[in-house]
Design a protein around this motif. Structure first.
Motif, PDB file in Angstrom:
ATOM      1  N   ALA A   1       1.274  -1.223   0.005  1.00 24.09           N
ATOM      2  CA  ALA A   1       0.247  -0.153   0.012  1.00 24.09           C
ATOM      3  C   ALA A   1       0.970   1.441  -0.351  1.00 24.09           C
ATOM      4  O   ALA A   1       0.519   2.061  -0.377  1.00 24.09           O
ATOM      5  CB  ALA A   1      -1.218  -0.163   1.389  1.00 24.09           C
ATOM      6  N   SER A   2       1.839   1.759   0.568  1.00 24.38           N
ATOM      7  CA  SER A   2       2.776   2.412   0.934  1.00 24.38           C
ATOM      8  C   SER A   2       3.303   3.158  -0.675  1.00 24.38           C
ATOM      9  O   SER A   2       3.191   3.945  -0.935  1.00 24.38           O
ATOM     10  CB  SER A   2       3.986   1.802   1.999  1.00 24.38           C
ATOM     11  N   VAL A   3       3.713   1.635  -1.212  1.00 23.88           N
ATOM     12  CA  VAL A   3       4.359   2.162  -2.419  1.00 23.88           C
ATOM     13  C   VAL A   3       3.474   2.001  -3.853  1.00 23.88           C
ATOM     14  O   VAL A   3       3.841   3.132  -4.353  1.00 23.88           O
ATOM     15  CB  VAL A   3       5.258   0.194  -2.982  1.00 23.88           C
ATOM     16  N   TRP A   4       2.314   1.463  -3.791  1.00 27.11           N
ATOM     17  CA  TRP A   4       1.364   2.052  -5.150  1.00 27.11           C
ATOM     18  C   TRP A   4       0.320   2.898  -4.451  1.00 27.11           C
ATOM     19  O   TRP A   4       0.136   3.267  -5.382  1.00 27.11           O
ATOM     20  CB  TRP A   4       0.603   0.834  -5.468  1.00 27.11           C
ATOM     21  N   SER A   5       0.361   2.583  -3.645  1.00 25.56           N
ATOM     22  CA  SER A   5      -1.087   3.817  -3.460  1.00 25.56           C
ATOM     23  C   SER A   5      -0.207   4.766  -3.246  1.00 25.56           C
ATOM     24  O   SER A   5      -1.748   6.101  -2.648  1.00 25.56           O
ATOM     25  CB  SER A   5      -1.677   3.091  -1.797  1.00 25.56           C
ATOM     26  N   LEU A   6       0.396   5.102  -2.902  1.00 27.70           N
ATOM     27  CA  LEU A   6       0.905   6.336  -1.545  1.00 27.70           C
ATOM     28  C   LEU A   6       2.153   6.682  -2.349  1.00 27.70           C
ATOM     29  O   LEU A   6       1.775   8.334  -2.641  1.00 27.70           O
ATOM     30  CB  LEU A   6       1.496   6.210  -0.031  1.00 27.70           C
ATOM     31  N   LEU A   7       3.279   6.141  -2.787  1.00 23.94           N
ATOM     32  CA  LEU A   7       4.773   6.809  -2.806  1.00 23.94           C
ATOM     33  C   LEU A   7       4.476   7.167  -4.353  1.00 23.94           C
ATOM     34  O   LEU A   7       4.945   8.360  -4.857  1.00 23.94           O
ATOM     35  CB  LEU A   7       5.705   5.598  -2.382  1.00 23.94           C
TER      36      LEU A   7
END
Length: 258
Positions: free
Chosen positions: A47-53
């Protein structure tokens, strides 16, 4: 209406997990607990990679080769924020005897609830800021993608609710009281999401930084708490397999639905 339902989805996950107190005697099996912690870690990293960063960097395309800057700054600030909260709020990690933060005279189970509540803050912020981006009409964030993130966090919140309610029950609390304690440990998520959403117009210029901030805070929780807890002792490979499963599930949801 869809947005307000969306920010409540993670809280539903915590509530369902807390309801395990009505179905399970004692605490969660150690092997299962490792698998669930690993799964939660995988979901949060994906989630941190695909949805946020990635959306944070996409929004900063106009900066050219410096498009990484808002994401890098926000991520470091998010990690710094959780590090500060770790020092200021008394809490106890799962499986540990020595509490962290200021010395206070609180029950072990209360400190465990505070630990879960502490790392629910960035998850609530992540949901709020993604929905804020979707409402602002940002092309990098869709409403369906925001709901996918909410569902992913709800899935990883399930074991968190159980991890709080079952020890409360084992400590002598009635089932209803233990369930309430597990449920309330997740109330900070919709609150943090709602506050972020209500400030959306003011925060819109800072959206790339806020997305990365939420990612940094979530990654801090994964590296500092969840992975060590899933890896300690025997059968650490169970936590690793759980991580892989959680990562793939969240990645598929984000790419397929986003």
């Amino acid at each position: 209406m869809e947005v307000w339902i969306g920010i409540l989805i993670p809280f539903v996950g915590t509530t369902l997990g807390a309801a395990c107190v009505f179905l399970v005697r004692g605490e969660l099996n150690g092997t299962l607990q490792k698998g669930l912690l690993g799964f939660a870690s995988g979901v949060m990293v994906a989630a941190s990679v695909w949805s946020l960063l990635i959306p944070a960097m996409d929004m900063s395309d106009h900066l050219g080769k410096m498009a990484f800057a808002p994401a890098a700054v926000g991520l470091l600030l998010g990690m710094g924020f959780l590090l500060l909260m770790d020092r200021l709020i008394p809490h106890l990690h799962l499986g540990q005897e020595k509490p962290e933060g200021p010395r206070v005279n609180l029950k072990k189970t209360t400190m465990l609830v505070l630990a879960v509540t502490l790392h629910n803050i960035p998850e609530g912020m992540a949901v709020g800021v993604v929905f804020a981006g979707a409402l602002a009409g940002n092309s990098q964030i869709t409403l369906v993608g925001a709901i996918a993130l909410s569902i992913g966090i709800a899935i990883q919140n399930f074991p968190e609710g159980a991890v709080v309610s079952l020890p409360l029950r084992a400590d002598g609390d009635a089932k209803g009281r233990a369930f309430l304690g597990g449920t309330l440990s997740g109330i900070v998520e919709p609150v943090a999401a709602a506050v972020t959403l209500l400030l959306a117009e003011l925060l819109e210029p800072l959206l790339p930084y806020l997305l990365a901030f939420a990612a940094g805070a979530m990654l801090y929780v994964v590296v500092e708490e969840l992975v060590p807890e899933a890896s300690e002792g025997e059968h650490s490979n169970i936590g690793t397999m759980g991580f892989a499963a959680g990562f793939v599930v969240m990645m598929v949801m984000d790419v397929a639905l986003g």
